[in-house]
Scaffold this active site. Structure first.
Site, PDB file in Angstrom:
ATOM      1  CD  GLU A  97      -2.815  -1.119   2.467  1.00 48.34           C
ATOM      2  OE1 GLU A  97      -3.906  -1.378   2.460  1.00 48.34           O
ATOM      3  OE2 GLU A  97      -2.266  -0.986   3.463  1.00 48.34           O
ATOM      4  CB  CYS A 110       3.883   7.005   2.750  1.00 43.87           C
ATOM      5  SG  CYS A 110       4.479   6.330   4.197  1.00 43.87           S
ATOM      6  CB  CYS A 117       8.361  -5.254   8.297  1.00 43.71           C
ATOM      7  SG  CYS A 117       9.792  -4.484   8.971  1.00 43.71           S
ATOM      8  CB  CYS A 121       7.932  -2.683  15.301  1.00 44.27           C
ATOM      9  SG  CYS A 121       9.791  -2.382  15.065  1.00 44.27           S
ATOM     10  CB  CYS A 124       4.331  -1.900  13.257  1.00 38.81           C
ATOM     11  SG  CYS A 124       4.367  -1.450  11.650  1.00 38.81           S
ATOM     12  CB  CYS A 352       1.904   5.953  11.158  1.00 37.70           C
ATOM     13  SG  CYS A 352       2.322   7.401  10.671  1.00 37.70           S
TER      14      CYS A 352
HETATM   15  N1  SAH Z   1      10.954   0.414   9.612  1.00 36.82           N
HETATM   16  C1  SAH Z   1      11.278   1.836   9.415  1.00 36.82           C
HETATM   17  C2  SAH Z   1       9.934   2.536   8.540  1.00 36.82           C
HETATM   18  C3  SAH Z   1       8.576   2.193   8.744  1.00 36.82           C
HETATM   19  S1  SAH Z   1       8.106   3.994   9.209  1.00 36.82           S
HETATM   20  C4  SAH Z   1      10.889   2.556  10.777  1.00 36.82           C
HETATM   21  O1  SAH Z   1      10.561   1.840  11.555  1.00 36.82           O
HETATM   22  O2  SAH Z   1      10.966   3.691  10.743  1.00 36.82           O
HETATM   23  C5  SAH Z   1       6.596   3.398   9.793  1.00 36.82           C
HETATM   24  C6  SAH Z   1       6.382   4.554  11.016  1.00 36.82           C
HETATM   25  O3  SAH Z   1       5.215   4.393  11.614  1.00 36.82           O
HETATM   26  C7  SAH Z   1       7.306   4.204  11.999  1.00 36.82           C
HETATM   27  O4  SAH Z   1       7.926   5.259  12.823  1.00 36.82           O
HETATM   28  C8  SAH Z   1       6.352   3.358  12.868  1.00 36.82           C
HETATM   29  O5  SAH Z   1       7.029   3.305  14.127  1.00 36.82           O
HETATM   30  C9  SAH Z   1       5.345   4.061  12.903  1.00 36.82           C
HETATM   31  N2  SAH Z   1       4.188   3.421  13.313  1.00 36.82           N
HETATM   32  C10 SAH Z   1       4.020   1.852  13.189  1.00 36.82           C
HETATM   33  N3  SAH Z   1       3.056   1.419  13.570  1.00 36.82           N
HETATM   34  C11 SAH Z   1       2.187   2.297  13.976  1.00 36.82           C
HETATM   35  C12 SAH Z   1       0.952   2.417  14.806  1.00 36.82           C
HETATM   36  N4  SAH Z   1       0.029   1.479  14.802  1.00 36.82           N
HETATM   37  N5  SAH Z   1       0.678   3.690  15.065  1.00 36.82           N
HETATM   38  C13 SAH Z   1       1.305   4.665  14.841  1.00 36.82           C
HETATM   39  N6  SAH Z   1       2.632   4.975  14.446  1.00 36.82           N
HETATM   40  C14 SAH Z   1       2.972   3.462  13.932  1.00 36.82           C
END
Ligand code: SAH
Length: 385
Positions: A97, A110, A117, A121, A124, A352
């Site tokens: 997406e 974005c 991935c 995390c 996420c 995000c």
């Molecule tokens: N792997 C890289 C690129 C992904 S960026 C990184 O971690 O930076 C995606 C962004 O969205 C990251 O800052 C991540 O921490 C944030 N993110 C992931 N899940 C989220 C959620 N459920 N709510 C808000 N932000 C989230």
């Protein structure tokens, strides 16, 4: 037949690669490579027959040895708040997406770097999909191409696409070469002509690759921190076990020092009762102040507060509004630049951490990848072969 099988997808090539391909495969001058890049990235033309300044012979040579193959648009959907989301097919089994977010004079895209991935995390939704594979340069820059074409974006004229953030699915520093090549095209005048600082790579903190990035590519860096201490961070971002906060901040310092005057953005997703308490804000403020001192620059570190976006099956909740404001205030009062990133594209699940796409997880591959992650290597062998 073999010529057909080995056609070069020109989306794979940045300026250097394109010049090389034109010189070595076609015996053509460098400016021909430049003409073709403009046709592809400025005018969004994929059919060599339409590249009318090339001459008939070259056009048909190109058609036999090369192709311009963008990702397939499965669907695209506008959000009521002006955001736009695409589902892009990468191969028969995988899709990612992509989101475009217009905001006061700028338009941010974005972009994803991997299908799924591997970093896992905890907060996420991409993590719940597992990891399948790295995206190629063509698949990464192809995303920008799709959006630029949709937006009618023309470099140096009416620019609707002004910023790219590598904040979609995947960890860009785990797909280093392909991401760097794609970011070269984003920043090249023959590509999308974006200023260095308008291309942002976001990482969960792959320390050795931050150093490598500093050597080869001048872009903005965002670091997904999410916690002010190792206990909380290790719980949220398992990669922290390997590269704890002190090492990460050192790498950030080296990155910032290598490009004087530019700051690093630290992403901090706020989750209720997990990392949103006033003591966490104070701890974070101290961390940011130490960073400013280390880099010897005011506002060397900026904080981007992201209210957690829930997804099905998650055990976390969004911090409440008052808590978010209070958290921001503690940082501001301590003299730390902190903004709250407002959620956009809520109605189309484009916020995000909500990007999912379709990932056919090949579990064995995932295990191998995880193992390569767990290996503490001092060299830079982090990409999946
Ligand atoms: N792997 C890289 C690129 C992904 S960026 C990184 O971690 O930076 C995606 C962004 O969205 C990251 O800052 C991540 O921490 C944030 N993110 C992931 N899940 C989220 C959620 N459920 N709510 C808000 N932000 C989230």
């Amino acid at each position: 037949m073999s010529a057909v099988l080995s056609r070069q997808n020109l989306f794979e090539l940045d300026r250097e690669g394109m010049e090389c391909f034109f010189a070595e495969t076609l015996g053509e001058k460098r400016y021909r490579a430049h003409q073709v890049m403009k046709w592809i990235h400025h005018r969004h033309v994929t059919d060599f027959e339409e590249m009318t300044d090339l001459g008939r012979v070259l056009r048909s040579r190109l058609a036999s040895v090369a192709e311009v193959l963008p990702p397939q648009v499965h669907f695209d959907r506008p959000s009521s708040d002006g955001a736009h989301k695409w589902l892009l097919g990468m191969d028969a089994r995988n899709a990612i997406e992509m989101v475009y977010i217009p905001d006061k004079g700028r338009g941010t895209l974005c972009v994803s770097s991997q299908v799924g991935c591997a970093l896992n995390c905890q907060f996420c939704s991409t993590a719940t999909q597992g990891f399948n594979r790295n995206l190629s340069t063509a698949e990464i820059i192809g995303q920008v191409w799709v959006a630029a074409r949709h937006l009618g974006n023309v470099p140096h004229r009416q620019r609707r696409l002004t910023n790219v953030v590598m904040m979609g699915m995947g960890e860009p520093l785990m797909n280093f070469d392909n991401v760097v090549r794609a970011m070269n095209i984003m920043r090249d005048d023959l590509g999308y002509g974006l200023a260095n600082k308008r291309v942002t790579l976001s990482t969960a903190g792959v320390v050795p690759m931050i150093d490598r990035l500093a050597e080869v590519c001048d872009v903005s860096l965002a670091v997904s921190l999410h916690a002010p201490n190792d206990d909380i961070r290790t719980e949220l971002v398992p990669l922290n076990r390997k590269y704890p906060i002190a090492e990460l901040m050192d790498a950030c310092k080296r990155y910032a020092m290598s490009r004087k005057g530019t700051s690093i953005t630290f992403g901090y997703t706020l989750m209720k009762g997990v990392n949103d308490q006033p003591e966490h804000a104070h701890q974070l403020a101290r961390l940011m102040k130490r960073f400013d001192n280390a880099v010897q620059m005011k506002d060397a570190g900026k904080v981007n507060l992201i209210p957690f976006n829930p997804f099905p099956g998650t055990r976390y909740e969004r911090a409440d509004e008052a808590g978010i404001r209070n958290f921001q205030k503690v940082l501001l009062d301590a003299g730390v630049l902190a903004m709250v990133r407002r959620t956009r594209g809520d109605d189309i699940d484009a916020a995000c951490g909500q990007l999912k796409g379709q990932v056919m997880d090949r579990t064995r591959r995932q295990t191998e990848f995880q193992r390569s992650l767990d290996r503490r290597a001092d060299d830079n062998r982090y990409e999946v072969a």
